[in-house]
Design an enzyme around this catalytic site. Structure first.
Site, PDB file in Angstrom:
ATOM      1  N   ASP A  96       0.852  -1.182   0.000  1.00 59.67           N
ATOM      2  CA  ASP A  96       0.000   0.000   0.000  1.00 59.67           C
ATOM      3  C   ASP A  96       0.892   1.239   0.000  1.00 59.67           C
ATOM      4  OD1 ASP A  96      -3.219   0.268   0.795  1.00 59.67           O
ATOM      5  OD2 ASP A  96      -2.056   2.088   1.150  1.00 59.67           O
ATOM      6  N   ASP A 124       4.251   2.037  -4.483  1.00 54.79           N
ATOM      7  CA  ASP A 124       3.460   2.895  -5.361  1.00 54.79           C
ATOM      8  C   ASP A 124       3.306   2.147  -6.678  1.00 54.79           C
ATOM      9  OD1 ASP A 124       2.442   4.769  -7.107  1.00 54.79           O
ATOM     10  OD2 ASP A 124       3.903   6.328  -6.633  1.00 54.79           O
ATOM     11  N   VAL A 125       2.068   1.744  -7.014  1.00 51.94           N
ATOM     12  CA  VAL A 125       1.876   0.918  -8.204  1.00 51.94           C
ATOM     13  C   VAL A 125       2.131   1.674  -9.503  1.00 51.94           C
ATOM     14  CG1 VAL A 125       0.279  -0.663  -7.055  1.00 51.94           C
ATOM     15  CG2 VAL A 125      -0.632   1.332  -8.304  1.00 51.94           C
ATOM     16  N   ASN A 139      -5.585  -5.369  -6.147  1.00 50.48           N
ATOM     17  CA  ASN A 139      -6.725  -4.597  -5.674  1.00 50.48           C
ATOM     18  C   ASN A 139      -6.509  -3.084  -5.679  1.00 50.48           C
ATOM     19  OD1 ASN A 139      -9.294  -4.222  -3.940  1.00 50.48           O
ATOM     20  ND2 ASN A 139      -7.684  -3.333  -2.674  1.00 50.48           N
ATOM     21  N   TYR A 142     -13.614   6.212 -14.818  1.00 50.76           N
ATOM     22  CA  TYR A 142     -13.522   5.030 -13.956  1.00 50.76           C
ATOM     23  C   TYR A 142     -13.993   3.791 -14.708  1.00 50.76           C
ATOM     24  CZ  TYR A 142     -14.261   1.993  -9.916  1.00 50.76           C
ATOM     25  OH  TYR A 142     -14.223   0.943  -9.020  1.00 50.76           O
ATOM     26  N   LYS A 151     -12.014   0.185 -15.636  1.00 54.84           N
ATOM     27  CA  LYS A 151     -12.476  -1.124 -15.189  1.00 54.84           C
ATOM     28  C   LYS A 151     -12.860  -2.022 -16.364  1.00 54.84           C
ATOM     29  CE  LYS A 151     -11.672  -0.510 -10.875  1.00 54.84           C
ATOM     30  NZ  LYS A 151     -10.614  -1.280 -10.187  1.00 54.84           N
ATOM     31  N   THR A 157     -17.011   1.706   1.472  1.00 56.07           N
ATOM     32  CA  THR A 157     -15.582   1.818   1.786  1.00 56.07           C
ATOM     33  C   THR A 157     -15.252   3.272   2.108  1.00 56.07           C
ATOM     34  OG1 THR A 157     -15.002   2.268  -0.520  1.00 56.07           O
ATOM     35  CG2 THR A 157     -15.022  -0.049   0.181  1.00 56.07           C
TER      36      THR A 157
END
Length: 251
Positions: A37, A53-54, A80, A145, A149, A180
């Site tokens: 994370d 950091d992705v 995720n 978004y 996806k 969330t």
């Protein structure tokens, strides 16, 4: 259940929300779990925590290598980590499109690329990507978004085809609106947060938001060795939003 006994799992975006619920569930079912994370400071044992950091390939490779070394291998990757975006195609500039795509799509690619050499050594290898109902349903004010996806959904199918003969299963979960911290922040910015929450709840046939624990349960199902014949599948966890068409209440 103890279907993950002896298995090693890695969960990105695992410090909160769906990722945290998934990491804790996998650990409860016997896995050794590492969390990646941006800010893993809230992660507690038995989970292992790593900062990554992705959007930075070097950061991803360093964190994955450290996690795998500490775990002693890797069997399950839960891809995720992701961010949200709001608006129509007119509402976000090029920089924002590139930023969200970089996290939500290319970020998954970076993590998978770093994890695959380790997954090939596992006899129970599985990847589960967090996708969204936005990949298969047209939602208002979610153009950017939804585009990311939709890409994740197609990426999942392509990865499943590429790696099935290596013994690596690849699936995705398609959550509806999940209760969330991100959704909480979105609601807090609304003119009428209570009315916005009610609208989000009403569009799901169950009449409520999905819980992070419910999505985690679906991830665990797909990742489990008990689901060894399941690959290339998108599992909707959306309160019936994808497939149900209910009559108005009272009719």
């Amino acid at each position: 259940m103890s279907d993950f006994d002896g298995l090693k799992a890695l969960v990105t975006g695992g410090a909160s929300g769906i990722g945290r619920a998934t990491a804790e569930l996998l650990a409860a079912r016997g896995a050794q779990v590492a969390v990646l994370d941006l800010d893993p400071s809230s992660v507690e044992k038995p989970l292992l925590a790593y900062s990554a950091d992705v959007t930075d390939d070097a950061s991803v490779r360093t964190a994955v290598a450290a996690a795998v070394a500490d775990l002693g291998g890797l069997d399950v990757l839960v891809n995720n980590a992701g961010i949200g975006a709001h608006g129509t195609v007119e509402d976000n500039d090029d920089a924002e499109w590139h930023r969200v795509m970089d996290v939500n799509v290319v970020g998954m690619v970076r993590v998978a690329r770093a994890a695959l050499p380790h997954l090939r050594a596992s006899s129970h290898a599985a990847i589960v990507n967090t996708c969204s109902i936005a990949a298969t349903a047209g939602l208002p004010q979610r153009a950017l978004y939804s585009a990311t996806k939709g890409a994740v959904y197609s990426l999942t199918l392509a990865m499943a085809a590429d790696h099935v003969r290596e013994g690596i299963r690849v699936n995705c979960v398609n959550p509806g609106t999940v209760d969330t911290p991100w959704v909480g922040r979105l609601l807090s910015k609304a003119t009428d947060p209570a009315a916005e929450r009610a609208a989000l709840e009403a569009r799901q046939p169950t009449g409520r938001l999905v819980s992070a624990a419910e999505v985690a349960g679906a991830v665990a199902y797909l990742a489990s060795p008990l689901s060894g014949a399941t690959t290339g599948t998108a599992l909707a966890v959306d309160g019936g939003m994808q497939g149900l068409r209910l009559r108005p209440v009272g009719q």
